[in-house]
Design an enzyme around this catalytic site. Structure first.
Site, PDB file in Angstrom:
ATOM      1  N   TRP A 108       0.855  -1.161   0.079  1.00 24.45           N
ATOM      2  CA  TRP A 108      -0.005   0.163   0.128  1.00 24.45           C
ATOM      3  C   TRP A 108       0.701   1.458  -0.002  1.00 24.45           C
ATOM      4  O   TRP A 108       1.848   1.246   0.548  1.00 24.45           O
ATOM      5  CB  TRP A 108      -0.902   0.173   1.368  1.00 24.45           C
ATOM      6  CG  TRP A 108      -2.463  -0.596   0.977  1.00 24.45           C
ATOM      7  CD1 TRP A 108      -3.377   0.324   0.799  1.00 24.45           C
ATOM      8  CD2 TRP A 108      -2.809  -1.989   0.952  1.00 24.45           C
ATOM      9  NE1 TRP A 108      -4.614  -0.410   0.574  1.00 24.45           N
ATOM     10  CE2 TRP A 108      -3.937  -1.882   0.781  1.00 24.45           C
ATOM     11  CE3 TRP A 108      -1.992  -3.028   0.856  1.00 24.45           C
ATOM     12  CZ2 TRP A 108      -5.004  -3.100   0.374  1.00 24.45           C
ATOM     13  CZ3 TRP A 108      -2.999  -4.192   0.630  1.00 24.45           C
ATOM     14  CH2 TRP A 108      -4.109  -4.177   0.614  1.00 24.45           C
ATOM     15  N   GLN A 148       0.618  -4.759  12.847  1.00 27.59           N
ATOM     16  CA  GLN A 148       0.403  -4.068  11.701  1.00 27.59           C
ATOM     17  C   GLN A 148       1.665  -3.139  11.384  1.00 27.59           C
ATOM     18  O   GLN A 148       2.521  -2.739  12.262  1.00 27.59           O
ATOM     19  CB  GLN A 148      -0.706  -2.845  11.932  1.00 27.59           C
ATOM     20  CG  GLN A 148      -1.007  -2.042  10.733  1.00 27.59           C
ATOM     21  CD  GLN A 148      -2.060  -2.310   9.776  1.00 27.59           C
ATOM     22  OE1 GLN A 148      -2.575  -3.472  10.119  1.00 27.59           O
ATOM     23  NE2 GLN A 148      -2.112  -1.674   8.775  1.00 27.59           N
ATOM     24  N   GLU A 168      -3.831  -2.159  14.615  1.00 27.58           N
ATOM     25  CA  GLU A 168      -4.099  -1.416  13.267  1.00 27.58           C
ATOM     26  C   GLU A 168      -4.628  -0.052  14.041  1.00 27.58           C
ATOM     27  O   GLU A 168      -4.507   1.073  13.801  1.00 27.58           O
ATOM     28  CB  GLU A 168      -5.008  -1.953  12.414  1.00 27.58           C
ATOM     29  CG  GLU A 168      -5.076  -1.190  11.219  1.00 27.58           C
ATOM     30  CD  GLU A 168      -6.008  -2.072  10.206  1.00 27.58           C
ATOM     31  OE1 GLU A 168      -6.610  -3.230  10.705  1.00 27.58           O
ATOM     32  OE2 GLU A 168      -6.195  -1.568   9.070  1.00 27.58           O
ATOM     33  N   TYR A 172     -13.071   0.934  13.164  1.00 25.16           N
ATOM     34  CA  TYR A 172     -12.312   1.362  11.801  1.00 25.16           C
ATOM     35  C   TYR A 172     -12.215   2.828  12.005  1.00 25.16           C
ATOM     36  O   TYR A 172     -11.723   3.074  13.094  1.00 25.16           O
ATOM     37  CB  TYR A 172     -12.939   1.136  10.538  1.00 25.16           C
ATOM     38  CG  TYR A 172     -11.880   0.768   9.409  1.00 25.16           C
ATOM     39  CD1 TYR A 172     -10.781  -0.074   9.637  1.00 25.16           C
ATOM     40  CD2 TYR A 172     -12.177   1.124   8.050  1.00 25.16           C
ATOM     41  CE1 TYR A 172      -9.918  -0.555   8.643  1.00 25.16           C
ATOM     42  CE2 TYR A 172     -11.296   0.711   6.946  1.00 25.16           C
ATOM     43  CZ  TYR A 172     -10.147  -0.019   7.360  1.00 25.16           C
ATOM     44  OH  TYR A 172      -9.265  -0.523   6.491  1.00 25.16           O
ATOM     45  N   ASP A 186     -10.895   5.445   5.307  1.00 23.79           N
ATOM     46  CA  ASP A 186     -12.180   5.078   4.362  1.00 23.79           C
ATOM     47  C   ASP A 186     -13.370   5.161   4.823  1.00 23.79           C
ATOM     48  O   ASP A 186     -14.271   5.639   3.863  1.00 23.79           O
ATOM     49  CB  ASP A 186     -11.974   3.296   4.188  1.00 23.79           C
ATOM     50  CG  ASP A 186     -10.407   3.023   4.038  1.00 23.79           C
ATOM     51  OD1 ASP A 186      -9.643   4.047   3.814  1.00 23.79           O
ATOM     52  OD2 ASP A 186     -10.212   1.955   3.567  1.00 23.79           O
TER      53      ASP A 186
END
Ligand code: 9WN
Length: 457
Positions: free
Chosen positions: A53, A445, A430, A386, A195
């Protein structure tokens, strides 16, 4: 000013604990290392993210810079293989030998529908925030300072990557800000790196998925508590945008006109300011003639970010270009002016106080004083989901680094100290539940390990 030096700002870990944590962090990155032909890169997470990424690669390079400049440089080199003819650095460079992630390269079909995309390696058709010049500058500086590379070797590598970074910045400054408003335009929330942040709920309300080719999510095979990941409806929208982008043949002008999600992103724009400043310094060092152009980009985007500030809340606001209006939801991205700098002292103090105050990092019910991705009173807040509330170590690192750069050293040190306290468990999550401190999403992560390494080495 409430954020001055108060109490003990020293790091919470003993020397042996710091050394152990740094070693664990280096080990996480080493274990996430993968190869694709001659390229060596780091998977952002062992199973959830098996390819390379874009902004993760930059953070990994920062983390590796003090340990192995050669490996840090290889990380950037691997990413640059995916650069498009337009100069765009794609958000994913797919490893030809890895599966287990959706959407895969076939779903994007980039080189099938667009001549600007490389055939090999296969990539996604969008980008991510431009932090790469910051990483390259860090690698070159660290390699020279630590004597791990000779100055000739460091500058030799910088000479190789500099033209690629310049093309990347020119792509962003032209294709992603054609009207020179000083804000980068994104056609997908994946481009913003945050996101499913509540900052995108308004723009996504206008994304109405049509018939989608069948697909199977794979992220929820790895993070089995689906409540920690975006919802199925959010995924439908993400995949619908991919269909719209494909239909626009990944042409920026068409995407700007046709894709149903189109926003001006203050956080990525602020990062672009810092990256342009870093690249301008590199240009001067290398004797390249572009420093004035890069300084002009930095000034343009700084003005764009500062003009977006809501005078009442003090936070920067993205613009929903389809609605033709700023978005109002408070999220961590609103602190973009701290990243790009340029505020007068009293505005900066006010914003730092807000960041560290009870509405954000200083919430008395939080496990540690760390800034959440969205505050508990924001519409759409979810402490475990998230980008809807958890704290992200990499975002704390970005804020702490920027605060340090702009003279707010006490605030920077408080954030770093709190973050290291939360990361001392060695889970390298994460993201983290702000109330309980529980690690969420993936473990091990890479970018979490990278920022730990940077803080400890
Ligand atoms: C989609 C890799 C990436 C980060 C993003 C983060 C997450 C991907 C996903 O993981 O996004 O790009 O599948 O959820 O949101 O910032 O770069 O760590």
């Amino acid at each position: 000013m409430t954020h001055g030096v108060e109490g003990d700002l020293s790091l919470p870990l003993t020397e042996p604990a710091r050394a152990r944590l740094a070693a664990q962090a280096a080990w996480v990155i080493a274990r996430n290392e993968a190869r694709d032909g001659d390229a060596v890169f780091t998977r952002p997470a062992p199973s959830l993210y098996p390819h390379q990424w874009s902004w993760d690669a930059a953070f990994v390079a920062v983390g590796l810079s003090r340990v192995s400049p050669a490996r840090a440089a290889a990380e950037i080199d691997a990413l640059l293989r995916g650069q498009w003819r337009t100069g765009m650095l794609p958000h994913i460079v797919y490893a030809s030998n890895a599966g287990g992630y959706f959407p895969d390269a076939r779903r994007w079909a980039c080189s099938t529908v667009c001549d600007d995309a490389p055939r090999s390696p296969a990539t996604s058709g969008i980008c991510q925030p431009p932090v790469h010049a910051l990483a390259v500058e860090r690698v070159v500086d660290a390699a020279r300072a630590d004597g791990l590379w000779t100055p000739e070797r460091a500058d030799g590598w910088a000479h190789c990557v500099y033209p690629r970074l310049l093309r990347w910045h020119r792509y962003l400054a032209s294709y992603r800000d054609p009207e020179e408003a000083g804000l980068l335009v994104s056609y997908h929330s994946w481009e913003t790196g945050m996101d499913n942040s509540p900052r995108w709920d308004g723009p996504f309300a206008r994304v109405l998925p049509g018939p989608l080719p069948a697909y199977q999510r794979q992220d929820v095979d790895h993070v089995t508590d689906g409540a920690q990941r975006p919802s199925d409806l959010e995924y439908d929208r993400y995949l619908w945008l991919v269909e719209e982008l494909k239909r626009a043949r990944y042409d920026d002008e068409r995407a700007r006109a046709e894709v149903s999600f189109c926003v001006a992103d203050v956080f990525a724009s602020a990062l672009f300011v810092a990256a342009n400043e870093a690249l301008a310094r590199l240009a001067v060092r290398l004797g390249a003639p572009d420093a004035a152009e890069l300084d002009e980009y930095a000034a343009r985007f700084r003005a764009g970010v500062l003009a977006s500030v809501d005078p009442v809340s003090g936070l920067a606001r993205d613009v929903d270009l389809r609605a033709g209006a700023p978005t109002g939801t408070p999220t961590i991205a609103g602190f973009a002016p701290l990243i790009c700098g340029g505020m007068d002292n009293s505005s900066r103090t006010r914003l730092v106080d807000l960041l560290l105050g009870p509405g954000w990092a200083g919430n008395p019910d939080f496990r540690r004083p760390l800034p959440p991705s969205a505050p508990p009173d924001a519409p759409g807040f979810d402490q475990r989901c998230y980008w809807r509330g958890p704290t992200w170590p990499v975002v704390t690192w970005l804020l702490a680094s920027a605060l340090g750069r702009h003279g707010e050293t006490a605030a920077a040190s408080r954030l770093r100290s709190a973050a290291l306290g939360s990361l001392a468990d060695g889970a390298f999550g994460e993201y983290y539940d702000p109330f309980t401190g529980e690690p969420l999403g993936s473990r091990d992560q890479s970018w979490t390990a990278a920022v730990v390494l940077d803080w400890l080495t």
